[in-house]
Scaffold this active site. Sequence first.
Site, PDB file in Angstrom:
ATOM      1  N   CYS A  87      61.906 -12.354 -21.296  1.00  0.00           N
ATOM      2  CA  CYS A  87      60.875 -11.930 -20.348  1.00  0.00           C
ATOM      3  C   CYS A  87      60.984 -10.435 -20.102  1.00  0.00           C
ATOM      4  CB  CYS A  87      60.991 -12.719 -19.039  1.00  0.00           C
ATOM      5  SG  CYS A  87      59.513 -12.597 -18.004  1.00  0.00           S
ATOM      6  N   CYS A  89      56.650 -15.228 -24.198  1.00  0.00           N
ATOM      7  CA  CYS A  89      56.302 -16.494 -23.543  1.00  0.00           C
ATOM      8  C   CYS A  89      56.285 -17.647 -24.540  1.00  0.00           C
ATOM      9  CB  CYS A  89      54.944 -16.377 -22.846  1.00  0.00           C
ATOM     10  SG  CYS A  89      54.905 -15.172 -21.506  1.00  0.00           S
ATOM     11  N   CYS A 129      55.788 -21.273 -15.175  1.00  0.00           N
ATOM     12  CA  CYS A 129      55.817 -19.865 -14.778  1.00  0.00           C
ATOM     13  C   CYS A 129      54.436 -19.407 -14.325  1.00  0.00           C
ATOM     14  CB  CYS A 129      56.298 -18.996 -15.943  1.00  0.00           C
ATOM     15  SG  CYS A 129      56.309 -17.229 -15.574  1.00  0.00           S
ATOM     16  N   CYS A 145      59.669 -19.105 -24.419  1.00  0.00           N
ATOM     17  CA  CYS A 145      60.180 -19.435 -23.093  1.00  0.00           C
ATOM     18  C   CYS A 145      59.951 -20.904 -22.749  1.00  0.00           C
ATOM     19  CB  CYS A 145      59.516 -18.556 -22.037  1.00  0.00           C
ATOM     20  SG  CYS A 145      60.155 -18.847 -20.382  1.00  0.00           S
ATOM     21  N   LYS A 172      74.151  -2.384  -5.535  1.00  0.00           N
ATOM     22  CA  LYS A 172      74.102  -3.124  -6.804  1.00  0.00           C
ATOM     23  C   LYS A 172      75.377  -2.909  -7.602  1.00  0.00           C
ATOM     24  CE  LYS A 172      72.388  -1.530 -10.488  1.00  0.00           C
ATOM     25  NZ  LYS A 172      72.748  -0.943 -11.804  1.00  0.00           N
TER      26      LYS A 172
END
Length: 377
Positions: A298, A305, A314, A308, A227
Amino acid sequence: MRTRSSKRKRVEVEIEDGEVSKYFKKDEEEVRETPLKDVIDVEMVKKMGPETYYDWVQARTKYEVTYGPLEDQPNFPRNFVPIYQKVRLMRSKIATPVDSVGCSMIPLSVGKEFGETKETMLPRTYRFQLLIALMLSSQTKDEVNAKAMFNLMEHCKDVLKNSEGVTLEAMFRIDEETIAQLIYPVSFYTRKALYIKKTIQILKDQFDGDMPPDITGLCSLPGVGPKMGYLALQMAWGKVDGIGVDVHLDRLCKMWRWVDPQKAKSPEHTRKLLEEWLPRNLWYEINPILVGFGQVICLPRGKRCDLCMANDVCNAVDRKVVKSAKNRTELRKSRGNVTKWVEYMEETAHAKETLEPEGDVKLVLEKDDNPLSKTDS
């Protein structure tokens, strides 16, 4: 006659986040070169001055997107395009920590406090500071990471009188205990101090004092995994050899089933599965886009939400939060700034609304919307 099954041999190996796995050997595939690696002239990049280097890297990694339908492909997860194009739009209007104090931004954002700019910071110095910031970032919030880098910069400038601040030469002069004190309270700060001292010596002995230009070299450094390595390659060498998968990207990809949670037991597994189908031109942008989205909208706990745009597609939406009308205008304490996004949602909803057959409200965007401009991460 019953026989006892043999137990799996315990093998202790260090993994990127500082924890220790007692049961699994390190997968050699994690650190091998990808066959799709970017080819660059490393020596050419090393010769670049500040006036050329930063623009060159940005040109190879920047993302500028006009909002519109992504081209769907047969191998895409069914919900990828509906969710991702909406998340892209949201990120264009939301200020998040990764945009200002993410690892790639820290050398310049912290440097600015000491009078450093792109015009004055040498590329080699930037690469070294980026590497240190990445090594400190594991299981640590960007804001805390930036504070630790500020402490290191202050010590190098004020105590060591090094005009460039955090450089390999300056850090070589600081003992391990002092580094640990300066980087507190990043997680595993004592172990990270040890890793930094070992890394400095390796860079001096094996890499001519500069950051390794390939994933194999980067993953040979203590505490550096895929990463960190792929993010370092992107922002230091302009090489997009793989996707940098952090905890937010890992969590969201599993939540939306873009990768199989049963197969993706770690962020590294998620990276490999994601790279099997995600177009290469999205490998760089998906990290800053989803990381910022996971930091502010999120979240692991307390998801917004109600804010969003993808709450209609979703699979993990919290309907109670969506139905709570007052939440949208309630700007709760947040790591980012959602003011522009709330204003945009209200203006768009007021300007044009259509009803789906089921009666749900759907926001319709104007054709001339061009919301997403480059945001460094």
